[in-house]
Design a protein around this motif. Sequence first.
Motif, PDB file in Angstrom:
ATOM      1  N   SER A  91       0.825  -1.202   0.000  1.00 15.74           N
ATOM      2  CA  SER A  91       0.000   0.000   0.000  1.00 15.74           C
ATOM      3  C   SER A  91       0.865   1.260   0.000  1.00 15.74           C
ATOM      4  CB  SER A  91      -0.920  -0.015   1.223  1.00 15.74           C
ATOM      5  OG  SER A  91      -1.656   1.178   1.314  1.00 15.74           O
ATOM      6  N   ILE A  92       1.895   1.278   0.821  1.00 15.39           N
ATOM      7  CA  ILE A  92       2.794   2.431   0.872  1.00 15.39           C
ATOM      8  C   ILE A  92       3.553   2.569  -0.445  1.00 15.39           C
ATOM      9  CG2 ILE A  92       4.873   3.353   1.970  1.00 15.39           C
ATOM     10  CD1 ILE A  92       3.816   2.052   4.606  1.00 15.39           C
ATOM     11  N   ALA A  93       4.080   1.464  -0.959  1.00 11.41           N
ATOM     12  CA  ALA A  93       4.873   1.490  -2.190  1.00 11.41           C
ATOM     13  C   ALA A  93       4.038   1.900  -3.395  1.00 11.41           C
ATOM     14  CB  ALA A  93       5.508   0.119  -2.431  1.00 11.41           C
ATOM     15  N   GLU A  94       2.780   1.562  -3.390  1.00 16.71           N
ATOM     16  CA  GLU A  94       1.905   1.839  -4.538  1.00 16.71           C
ATOM     17  C   GLU A  94       1.959   3.315  -4.943  1.00 16.71           C
ATOM     18  OE1 GLU A  94      -0.053   0.485  -7.607  1.00 16.71           O
ATOM     19  OE2 GLU A  94       0.581  -0.840  -5.996  1.00 16.71           O
ATOM     20  N   GLY A  95       2.051   4.204  -3.978  1.00 18.80           N
ATOM     21  CA  GLY A  95       2.080   5.623  -4.293  1.00 18.80           C
ATOM     22  C   GLY A  95       3.443   6.136  -4.714  1.00 18.80           C
ATOM     23  N   SER A  96       4.464   5.292  -4.656  1.00 20.42           N
ATOM     24  CA  SER A  96       5.826   5.730  -4.969  1.00 20.42           C
ATOM     25  C   SER A  96       6.569   4.764  -5.875  1.00 20.42           C
ATOM     26  CB  SER A  96       6.624   5.868  -3.658  1.00 20.42           C
ATOM     27  OG  SER A  96       5.994   6.725  -2.768  1.00 20.42           O
ATOM     28  N   ILE A  97       5.851   3.975  -6.637  1.00 19.91           N
ATOM     29  CA  ILE A  97       6.491   2.928  -7.440  1.00 19.91           C
ATOM     30  C   ILE A  97       7.567   3.491  -8.361  1.00 19.91           C
ATOM     31  CG2 ILE A  97       6.084   1.295  -9.344  1.00 19.91           C
ATOM     32  CD1 ILE A  97       3.620   0.358  -7.850  1.00 19.91           C
ATOM     33  N   ASN A  98       7.282   4.582  -9.059  1.00 22.24           N
ATOM     34  CA  ASN A  98       8.271   5.145  -9.983  1.00 22.24           C
ATOM     35  C   ASN A  98       9.525   5.581  -9.230  1.00 22.24           C
ATOM     36  OD1 ASN A  98       9.105   5.978 -12.643  1.00 22.24           O
ATOM     37  ND2 ASN A  98       8.881   8.072 -11.896  1.00 22.24           N
ATOM     38  N   ASN A  99       9.354   6.242  -8.108  1.00 22.19           N
ATOM     39  CA  ASN A  99      10.516   6.686  -7.330  1.00 22.19           C
ATOM     40  C   ASN A  99      11.326   5.495  -6.823  1.00 22.19           C
ATOM     41  OD1 ASN A  99       9.037   9.020  -7.669  1.00 22.19           O
ATOM     42  ND2 ASN A  99       9.503   9.803  -5.646  1.00 22.19           N
ATOM     43  N   ILE A 100      10.642   4.504  -6.305  1.00 20.59           N
ATOM     44  CA  ILE A 100      11.329   3.325  -5.772  1.00 20.59           C
ATOM     45  C   ILE A 100      12.109   2.609  -6.880  1.00 20.59           C
ATOM     46  CG2 ILE A 100      10.977   1.029  -4.773  1.00 20.59           C
ATOM     47  CD1 ILE A 100       8.520   2.317  -3.290  1.00 20.59           C
ATOM     48  N   CYS A 101      11.484   2.446  -8.034  1.00 17.38           N
ATOM     49  CA  CYS A 101      12.114   1.716  -9.137  1.00 17.38           C
ATOM     50  C   CYS A 101      13.266   2.481  -9.777  1.00 17.38           C
ATOM     51  CB  CYS A 101      11.066   1.356 -10.192  1.00 17.38           C
ATOM     52  SG  CYS A 101       9.905   0.114  -9.611  1.00 17.38           S
ATOM     53  N   THR A 102      13.315   3.789  -9.569  1.00 19.30           N
ATOM     54  CA  THR A 102      14.385   4.584 -10.175  1.00 19.30           C
ATOM     55  C   THR A 102      15.354   5.148  -9.143  1.00 19.30           C
ATOM     56  OG1 THR A 102      12.986   6.570 -10.159  1.00 19.30           O
ATOM     57  CG2 THR A 102      12.952   5.206 -12.167  1.00 19.30           C
ATOM     58  N   CYS A 103      15.313   4.644  -7.926  1.00 17.64           N
ATOM     59  CA  CYS A 103      16.199   5.143  -6.869  1.00 17.64           C
ATOM     60  C   CYS A 103      17.649   4.817  -7.220  1.00 17.64           C
ATOM     61  CB  CYS A 103      15.829   4.525  -5.521  1.00 17.64           C
ATOM     62  SG  CYS A 103      16.934   5.026  -4.183  1.00 17.64           S
ATOM     63  N   GLU A 104      18.450   5.847  -7.414  1.00 13.76           N
ATOM     64  CA  GLU A 104      19.847   5.671  -7.799  1.00 13.76           C
ATOM     65  C   GLU A 104      20.666   5.006  -6.696  1.00 13.76           C
ATOM     66  OE1 GLU A 104      21.386   9.429  -9.076  1.00 13.76           O
ATOM     67  OE2 GLU A 104      19.931   9.586 -10.719  1.00 13.76           O
TER      68      GLU A 104
END
Length: 117
Positions: A91-104
């Motif tokens: 639920s928390i990740a759902e709102g930040s999927i793009n950020n999480i997947c592109t975290c340098e």
Amino acid sequence: MQIKNEQIEAYTKFFHGLSNPTRYQIIISLLNGKKNVGELAEDLGYSQSLISMQLKCLKWCNFVNFIKDGKNIYYYISDERIRELIQLGQSIAEGSINNICTCEVLENEKNELREEK
């Protein structure tokens, strides 16, 4: 709240146990009920040896437990709070999927681990 270094290490290792995609998929599959290695392998499309290897970690860290039924061993989620943790995390990740997947930083850590091997 003061947290000891030993606790921090244990807590981060707890989450690291879920960071492997295969282990995570096993947990997700077991949220639907008890399964043996063959059933997990079929559900996830992995070899039984890979499933067994990842179950070893999940058992050791107490994410899953098992029962024997004749010759079969069935695995299940050891603590209902794991279900809640997975649901909350998704639920928390759902709102930040793009950020999480592109975290340098996470990507660099993953690349550093590959280089060490």
